[in-house]
Motif scaffolding. Sequence first.
Motif, PDB file in Angstrom:
ATOM      1  N   LEU A   1       0.835  -1.200   0.000  1.00  0.00           N
ATOM      2  CA  LEU A   1       0.000   0.000   0.000  1.00  0.00           C
ATOM      3  C   LEU A   1       0.876   1.258   0.000  1.00  0.00           C
ATOM      4  CD1 LEU A   1      -2.734   1.403   0.222  1.00  0.00           C
ATOM      5  CD2 LEU A   1      -2.663   1.019   2.691  1.00  0.00           C
ATOM      6  N   ALA A   2       1.880   1.271   0.855  1.00  0.00           N
ATOM      7  CA  ALA A   2       2.778   2.429   0.936  1.00  0.00           C
ATOM      8  C   ALA A   2       3.520   2.639  -0.387  1.00  0.00           C
ATOM      9  CB  ALA A   2       3.764   2.234   2.079  1.00  0.00           C
ATOM     10  N   LEU A   3       4.067   1.564  -0.933  1.00  0.00           N
ATOM     11  CA  LEU A   3       4.811   1.686  -2.189  1.00  0.00           C
ATOM     12  C   LEU A   3       3.886   2.092  -3.338  1.00  0.00           C
ATOM     13  CD1 LEU A   3       7.227  -1.385  -1.876  1.00  0.00           C
ATOM     14  CD2 LEU A   3       7.714   1.041  -1.424  1.00  0.00           C
ATOM     15  N   GLY A   4       2.617   1.656  -3.279  1.00  0.00           N
ATOM     16  CA  GLY A   4       1.647   2.070  -4.285  1.00  0.00           C
ATOM     17  C   GLY A   4       1.329   3.553  -4.206  1.00  0.00           C
ATOM     18  N   LEU A   5       1.190   4.054  -2.979  1.00  0.00           N
ATOM     19  CA  LEU A   5       0.997   5.496  -2.794  1.00  0.00           C
ATOM     20  C   LEU A   5       2.186   6.273  -3.355  1.00  0.00           C
ATOM     21  CD1 LEU A   5      -0.437   5.609   0.831  1.00  0.00           C
ATOM     22  CD2 LEU A   5      -1.582   6.503  -1.205  1.00  0.00           C
ATOM     23  N   GLU A   6       3.368   5.777  -3.088  1.00  0.00           N
ATOM     24  CA  GLU A   6       4.575   6.430  -3.587  1.00  0.00           C
ATOM     25  C   GLU A   6       4.615   6.401  -5.114  1.00  0.00           C
ATOM     26  OE1 GLU A   6       9.450   6.041  -3.118  1.00  0.00           O
ATOM     27  OE2 GLU A   6       8.114   4.798  -1.893  1.00  0.00           O
ATOM     28  N   LEU A   7       4.289   5.250  -5.691  1.00  0.00           N
ATOM     29  CA  LEU A   7       4.330   5.073  -7.143  1.00  0.00           C
ATOM     30  C   LEU A   7       3.291   5.936  -7.859  1.00  0.00           C
ATOM     31  CD1 LEU A   7       5.722   3.386  -9.398  1.00  0.00           C
ATOM     32  CD2 LEU A   7       3.938   1.649  -9.043  1.00  0.00           C
ATOM     33  N   SER A   8       2.151   6.193  -7.205  1.00  0.00           N
ATOM     34  CA  SER A   8       1.079   6.979  -7.837  1.00  0.00           C
ATOM     35  C   SER A   8       1.482   8.422  -8.085  1.00  0.00           C
ATOM     36  CB  SER A   8      -0.181   6.944  -6.967  1.00  0.00           C
ATOM     37  OG  SER A   8      -0.028   7.783  -5.825  1.00  0.00           O
ATOM     38  N   GLU A   9       2.425   8.915  -7.275  1.00  0.00           N
ATOM     39  CA  GLU A   9       2.889  10.300  -7.330  1.00  0.00           C
ATOM     40  C   GLU A   9       1.785  11.308  -7.001  1.00  0.00           C
ATOM     41  OE1 GLU A   9       4.807  10.806 -11.140  1.00  0.00           O
ATOM     42  OE2 GLU A   9       6.610   9.785 -10.439  1.00  0.00           O
TER      43      GLU A   9
ATOM     44  N   PRO B   1       3.191  -5.252  15.689  1.00  0.00           N
ATOM     45  CA  PRO B   1       3.023  -3.994  14.960  1.00  0.00           C
ATOM     46  C   PRO B   1       3.756  -4.016  13.623  1.00  0.00           C
ATOM     47  CG  PRO B   1       4.544  -3.708  16.792  1.00  0.00           C
ATOM     48  CD  PRO B   1       3.954  -5.076  16.934  1.00  0.00           C
ATOM     49  N   VAL B   2       3.149  -3.369  12.622  1.00  0.00           N
ATOM     50  CA  VAL B   2       3.753  -3.314  11.288  1.00  0.00           C
ATOM     51  C   VAL B   2       4.485  -1.987  11.120  1.00  0.00           C
ATOM     52  CG1 VAL B   2       2.107  -4.908  10.239  1.00  0.00           C
ATOM     53  CG2 VAL B   2       1.539  -2.484  10.366  1.00  0.00           C
ATOM     54  N   GLN B   3       5.381  -1.957  10.153  1.00  0.00           N
ATOM     55  CA  GLN B   3       6.227  -0.794   9.955  1.00  0.00           C
ATOM     56  C   GLN B   3       6.139  -0.298   8.521  1.00  0.00           C
ATOM     57  OE1 GLN B   3       7.918   0.516  12.526  1.00  0.00           O
ATOM     58  NE2 GLN B   3       7.274  -1.128  13.910  1.00  0.00           N
ATOM     59  N   LEU B   4       6.235   1.005   8.339  1.00  0.00           N
ATOM     60  CA  LEU B   4       6.327   1.573   6.999  1.00  0.00           C
ATOM     61  C   LEU B   4       7.657   1.178   6.367  1.00  0.00           C
ATOM     62  CD1 LEU B   4       4.949   5.139   7.750  1.00  0.00           C
ATOM     63  CD2 LEU B   4       3.847   3.429   6.283  1.00  0.00           C
TER      64      LEU B   4
ATOM     65  N   GLU C   1      10.528   9.800   4.200  1.00  0.00           N
ATOM     66  CA  GLU C   1      11.509  10.764   3.687  1.00  0.00           C
ATOM     67  C   GLU C   1      11.335  10.979   2.184  1.00  0.00           C
ATOM     68  OE1 GLU C   1      14.496  13.469   3.323  1.00  0.00           O
ATOM     69  OE2 GLU C   1      13.534  12.735   5.157  1.00  0.00           O
ATOM     70  N   ARG C   2      11.107   9.885   1.447  1.00  0.00           N
ATOM     71  CA  ARG C   2      10.971   9.986  -0.012  1.00  0.00           C
ATOM     72  C   ARG C   2       9.692  10.710  -0.427  1.00  0.00           C
ATOM     73  NH1 ARG C   2      12.445   4.516   0.465  1.00  0.00           N
ATOM     74  NH2 ARG C   2      10.342   3.842  -0.139  1.00  0.00           N
ATOM     75  N   THR C   3       8.659  10.637   0.412  1.00  0.00           N
ATOM     76  CA  THR C   3       7.352  11.200   0.023  1.00  0.00           C
ATOM     77  C   THR C   3       6.994  12.460   0.812  1.00  0.00           C
ATOM     78  OG1 THR C   3       6.186   9.774   1.621  1.00  0.00           O
ATOM     79  CG2 THR C   3       6.451   8.925  -0.623  1.00  0.00           C
ATOM     80  N   ARG C   4       7.904  12.976   1.587  1.00  0.00           N
ATOM     81  CA  ARG C   4       7.555  14.061   2.516  1.00  0.00           C
ATOM     82  C   ARG C   4       7.103  15.332   1.816  1.00  0.00           C
ATOM     83  NH1 ARG C   4      11.804  17.714   3.306  1.00  0.00           N
ATOM     84  NH2 ARG C   4      13.787  17.070   2.383  1.00  0.00           N
TER      85      ARG C   4
END
Length: 460
Positions: A294-302, A318-321, A327-330
């Motif tokens: 999900l996180a990588l998909g959000l990043e890829l969508s731009e 607990p899961v981790q980002l 940092e890459r998407t800030r």
Amino acid sequence: MAKEEDHRKKLHIAMFPWLAFGHMIPYLELAKLIAQKGHQISFISTPRNIERLPKLPPNLSPLIKFIKLPLPHVANLPEYVEATADATERQVVLLYKAFDGLQEPITRFLESSKPDWLLFDYAACWLSNAARNLGISSAFFSIFIAAGLGFLSSKSPGDRVSPEDFMVRPKWVPFPSTVAFRRFEILRIFNMLIEVHNGVSVLKRLVEAMRSCDIIAVRSCWKFETEWLRLLEDLHQKPVIPVGQLPPMPFLDEDEIDKWRSIKQWLEQQQKSSVVYVAFGSEAKLSQHELTQLALGLELSELPFLWILRNESSDSDPVQLPTGFEERTRRRGLVCMGWASQKKILAHDSVGIFLSHSGWSSVVEALQLSKALVLLTVSNDQGLNAKVLEEKMVGYVIPRDENDGSFTKDAVAESLKLVMLKEEGKVYRDKAKEMSLVFGDRDLQDRYVDNFLGYLETHK
């Protein structure tokens, strides 16, 4: 004389939801709407759950009385576990056992307080008979929508014994419908649905609740689920009364106002209808693999995004980002841990679409504010909700492997861009606006509550 007559018409209604916030919150919203009409509510739950409920508006506090019943001790169930949000999957079975232990104290409360009506949840299917013995009318108030109830209804719940039985339209549904679970959805909940929890399965509890009550009240409305509501009447041969969609009343305490200010400041810097809002409710938990994709998909969508991520420190796993994700998407993304005012976020002009688990409270909040939906189901009834929304072209379901539910970052990115930007996604954006005329019409929703109360007043 008139004032005395008005006073006599006011009802005392007891409410007893299942120990899950996805149930307690809609019950509380209905309680607030009923209290606005001047009726008295006794809202029954355990002490820790009541402490965690949203604060009441000051004008309603005198009319809603919280009744705290201590949860009976059950071996191997930690003392802090009073809701499904606190429990592991194995502990939920023990939570049902503890919940069933409330039968005697709640019966004593009903006997001493003599409410006009009892609104109870499916898990307390044993309570309607106790109420009847005390001369109290009862309504099974379903937080599941009519399609979910209709799909799960059965005169013989033992007829469905395999996951495949829940992947097709039931024989009692006479109209065309795709509403059914996908394989991975039913596999995630199959044992919970049909296995015995303290002597009764979840499915049998649901069927018994519908059988034993005087009326069925549903979180729905005729304009959205006409066929399913009529089916429920035909199946159960008793009044089925929609109470509306129960959009939440806006009310923030000081702590919530402070958090909202910082989120609003970020939203103000984004372009209109450009932000993907991401949230999965209070209890839906993604696996590490799902969260990573999900996180990588959000990043890829731009696309710009605001992600409200509930990753409680009490979680056993607990899961981790992904490393470096924030940092890459800030420059275009904001991740907020914990709770935030979803209604305020969805109401902001910069939010364009909502990526959600299709929990119905979230759906209601989004559609009343014309926000298009991208859906990624996690558990419980969410698969049925998503099918209803998909049928009506109100929500776009992220493509997944039908067997194990896995999905890729590419599927996430493409789904978001389709609904947010592309021509073929315009139908979802348009349908969300169309649905806001139903879900966001406060007068219409208020009439559903008035109609429900009218029935309670004349049949107490």
